[in-house]
Scaffold this motif. Structure first.
Motif, PDB file in Angstrom:
ATOM      1  N   ALA A   3      32.205  -0.332  10.037  1.00 29.10           N
ATOM      2  CA  ALA A   3      32.111  -0.586  11.477  1.00 29.10           C
ATOM      3  C   ALA A   3      33.247   0.105  12.226  1.00 29.10           C
ATOM      4  CB  ALA A   3      32.120  -2.091  11.754  1.00 29.10           C
ATOM      5  N   MET A   4      34.452   0.059  11.658  1.00 26.62           N
ATOM      6  CA  MET A   4      35.597   0.701  12.305  1.00 26.62           C
ATOM      7  C   MET A   4      35.409   2.209  12.364  1.00 26.62           C
ATOM      8  SD  MET A   4      38.421   0.254  13.921  1.00 26.62           S
ATOM      9  CE  MET A   4      38.818  -1.455  13.587  1.00 26.62           C
ATOM     10  N   ALA A   5      34.965   2.798  11.254  1.00 24.79           N
ATOM     11  CA  ALA A   5      34.750   4.246  11.240  1.00 24.79           C
ATOM     12  C   ALA A   5      33.691   4.644  12.265  1.00 24.79           C
ATOM     13  CB  ALA A   5      34.339   4.701   9.839  1.00 24.79           C
ATOM     14  N   ALA A   6      32.601   3.886  12.329  1.00 30.11           N
ATOM     15  CA  ALA A   6      31.531   4.199  13.282  1.00 30.11           C
ATOM     16  C   ALA A   6      32.008   4.021  14.721  1.00 30.11           C
ATOM     17  CB  ALA A   6      30.310   3.327  13.007  1.00 30.11           C
ATOM     18  N   CYS A  44      35.138   4.056  15.907  1.00 34.80           N
ATOM     19  CA  CYS A  44      36.132   5.072  16.268  1.00 34.80           C
ATOM     20  C   CYS A  44      35.455   6.428  16.480  1.00 34.80           C
ATOM     21  CB  CYS A  44      37.208   5.168  15.190  1.00 34.80           C
ATOM     22  SG  CYS A  44      38.344   3.767  15.192  1.00 34.80           S
ATOM     23  N   GLY A  45      34.490   6.750  15.622  1.00 39.14           N
ATOM     24  CA  GLY A  45      33.767   8.013  15.756  1.00 39.14           C
ATOM     25  C   GLY A  45      32.975   8.113  17.049  1.00 39.14           C
ATOM     26  N   ALA A  46      32.525   6.961  17.554  1.00 35.75           N
ATOM     27  CA  ALA A  46      31.722   6.947  18.781  1.00 35.75           C
ATOM     28  C   ALA A  46      32.562   6.651  20.027  1.00 35.75           C
ATOM     29  CB  ALA A  46      30.612   5.901  18.653  1.00 35.75           C
ATOM     30  N   GLY A  47      33.865   6.509  19.842  1.00 34.73           N
ATOM     31  CA  GLY A  47      34.727   6.225  20.990  1.00 34.73           C
ATOM     32  C   GLY A  47      34.495   4.843  21.586  1.00 34.73           C
ATOM     33  N   GLU A  48      34.135   3.892  20.746  1.00 36.65           N
ATOM     34  CA  GLU A  48      33.794   2.547  21.227  1.00 36.65           C
ATOM     35  C   GLU A  48      35.031   1.657  21.332  1.00 36.65           C
ATOM     36  OE1 GLU A  48      29.285   2.422  19.314  1.00 36.65           O
ATOM     37  OE2 GLU A  48      30.912   1.376  18.297  1.00 36.65           O
ATOM     38  N   THR A  49      34.815   0.468  21.876  1.00 39.78           N
ATOM     39  CA  THR A  49      35.875  -0.516  22.057  1.00 39.78           C
ATOM     40  C   THR A  49      35.774  -1.600  20.987  1.00 39.78           C
ATOM     41  OG1 THR A  49      34.552  -1.965  23.467  1.00 39.78           O
ATOM     42  CG2 THR A  49      35.761  -0.170  24.571  1.00 39.78           C
ATOM     43  N   MET A  50      36.689  -2.549  21.069  1.00 40.98           N
ATOM     44  CA  MET A  50      36.688  -3.681  20.138  1.00 40.98           C
ATOM     45  C   MET A  50      35.381  -4.452  20.225  1.00 40.98           C
ATOM     46  SD  MET A  50      38.627  -4.983  17.818  1.00 40.98           S
ATOM     47  CE  MET A  50      40.192  -4.248  18.246  1.00 40.98           C
ATOM     48  N   ARG A  51      34.810  -4.546  21.398  1.00 35.67           N
ATOM     49  CA  ARG A  51      33.554  -5.280  21.575  1.00 35.67           C
ATOM     50  C   ARG A  51      32.439  -4.680  20.721  1.00 35.67           C
ATOM     51  NH1 ARG A  51      31.671  -7.894  26.980  1.00 35.67           N
ATOM     52  NH2 ARG A  51      33.899  -8.087  26.936  1.00 35.67           N
ATOM     53  N   GLU A  52      32.307  -3.362  20.737  1.00 36.41           N
ATOM     54  CA  GLU A  52      31.265  -2.711  19.937  1.00 36.41           C
ATOM     55  C   GLU A  52      31.558  -2.835  18.432  1.00 36.41           C
ATOM     56  OE1 GLU A  52      30.986  -1.023  24.002  1.00 36.41           O
ATOM     57  OE2 GLU A  52      32.669  -1.036  22.607  1.00 36.41           O
ATOM     58  N   TYR A  53      32.833  -2.718  18.077  1.00 38.72           N
ATOM     59  CA  TYR A  53      33.224  -2.908  16.670  1.00 38.72           C
ATOM     60  C   TYR A  53      32.804  -4.297  16.196  1.00 38.72           C
ATOM     61  CZ  TYR A  53      36.410  -4.304  12.909  1.00 38.72           C
ATOM     62  OH  TYR A  53      36.948  -4.834  11.759  1.00 38.72           O
ATOM     63  N   ASN A  54      33.103  -5.310  16.981  1.00 42.87           N
ATOM     64  CA  ASN A  54      32.727  -6.682  16.612  1.00 42.87           C
ATOM     65  C   ASN A  54      31.214  -6.840  16.522  1.00 42.87           C
ATOM     66  OD1 ASN A  54      35.355  -7.625  16.328  1.00 42.87           O
ATOM     67  ND2 ASN A  54      35.503  -8.205  18.471  1.00 42.87           N
ATOM     68  N   ALA A  55      30.486  -6.213  17.430  1.00 41.58           N
ATOM     69  CA  ALA A  55      29.021  -6.302  17.405  1.00 41.58           C
ATOM     70  C   ALA A  55      28.448  -5.667  16.137  1.00 41.58           C
ATOM     71  CB  ALA A  55      28.430  -5.632  18.645  1.00 41.58           C
ATOM     72  N   ARG A  56      29.061  -4.603  15.667  1.00 40.98           N
ATOM     73  CA  ARG A  56      28.592  -3.945  14.441  1.00 40.98           C
ATOM     74  C   ARG A  56      28.737  -4.863  13.221  1.00 40.98           C
ATOM     75  NH1 ARG A  56      27.837   1.594  14.653  1.00 40.98           N
ATOM     76  NH2 ARG A  56      28.469   2.606  16.593  1.00 40.98           N
ATOM     77  N   LYS A  57      29.742  -5.741  13.225  1.00 39.02           N
ATOM     78  CA  LYS A  57      29.976  -6.647  12.095  1.00 39.02           C
ATOM     79  C   LYS A  57      29.136  -7.913  12.165  1.00 39.02           C
ATOM     80  CE  LYS A  57      34.192  -7.433  13.000  1.00 39.02           C
ATOM     81  NZ  LYS A  57      35.498  -8.094  12.926  1.00 39.02           N
ATOM     82  N   GLU A  58      28.639  -8.242  13.315  1.00 38.75           N
ATOM     83  CA  GLU A  58      28.030  -9.550  13.558  1.00 38.75           C
ATOM     84  C   GLU A  58      26.898  -9.919  12.601  1.00 38.75           C
ATOM     85  OE1 GLU A  58      27.937 -13.230  15.041  1.00 38.75           O
ATOM     86  OE2 GLU A  58      29.436 -11.707  15.519  1.00 38.75           O
TER      87      GLU A  58
END
Length: 195
Positions: free
Chosen positions: A155-158, A160-174
């Motif tokens: 999730a972190m790699a994706a 960071c690669g997409a220029g996302e924020t913590m919110r998107e990182y958290n959504a990827r793990k949900e």
């Protein structure tokens, strides 16, 4: 976030990254918990729980200590806000009065040396129970701990690669968090004889 009332802000942004597990996280939490108890005094801290990934030995995490603080009544801010700010160095960022937010108050303390997220809830809050259930399950179940570690790194790699924020990182793990919590909840029900 219509029920969110900002108190201070904006908070400094911590770089989006996870690091390998540190043996220092447990002792850092212990020192922080004592600071919180000392600041509040008189038994106002009903519980101080180390939650989040830094509470699980061996799990990579954002280098941020997450703490759930339980007080008798989160809406009685006079009982704890100034004490946390003045005696423990926290900043009161927001209160969330949205339905289902459980009277959540959020405080932060930015590093160095350590970043801290402090969540304040009342007794019997299901969020605190959920956070502790997830933590305890990952501590005891290596397969799910490994799954979650892998998920976090992907999730972190994706993000960071997409220029996302913590919110998107958290959504990827949900989805993985929900699956693990579902297993933990079912096991807890069986152990308590509720099934």
């Amino acid at each position: 976030m219509s029920g969110v009332q900002m108190i201070a802000g904006p908070r400094n942004k911590k770089p989006l990254q996870i690091v390998d597990s540190s043996p220092d996280w447990a002792s850092t939490f212990a020192a922080l918990a004592q600071q919180i108890r000392d600041a509040l005094g008189d038994g106002r801290a009903l519980a101080v729980e180390h939650v989040g990934s830094t509470s699980v030995p061996g799990l990579p995490a954002k280098d941020v200590i997450d703490i759930d603080l339980v007080v008798a009544d989160p809406s009685d801010e006079a009982a704890y806000v100034s004490r946390l700010e003045e005696a423990a160095g926290f900043v009161f960022y927001f209160r969330d009065l949205s339905p289902g937010a459980h009277q959540h108050r959020f405080f932060g303390r930015d590093g160095p040396p350590v970043w801290v997220n402090l969540h304040v809830y009342g007794p019997g809050c299901p969020e605190v129970a959920r956070h502790c259930l997830f933590r305890d399950w990952l501590r005891a179940h290596g397969r799910d701990r490994e799954l979650y570690a892998r998920t976090k790194r992907e999730a972190m790699a994706a993000s960071c690669g997409a220029g996302e924020t913590m919110r998107e990182y958290n959504a990827r793990k949900e989805p993985v968090i929900r699956d693990i919590l579902d297993r933990a909840s079912k096991a807890s029900e069986i152990e308590s004889g509720n099934e």
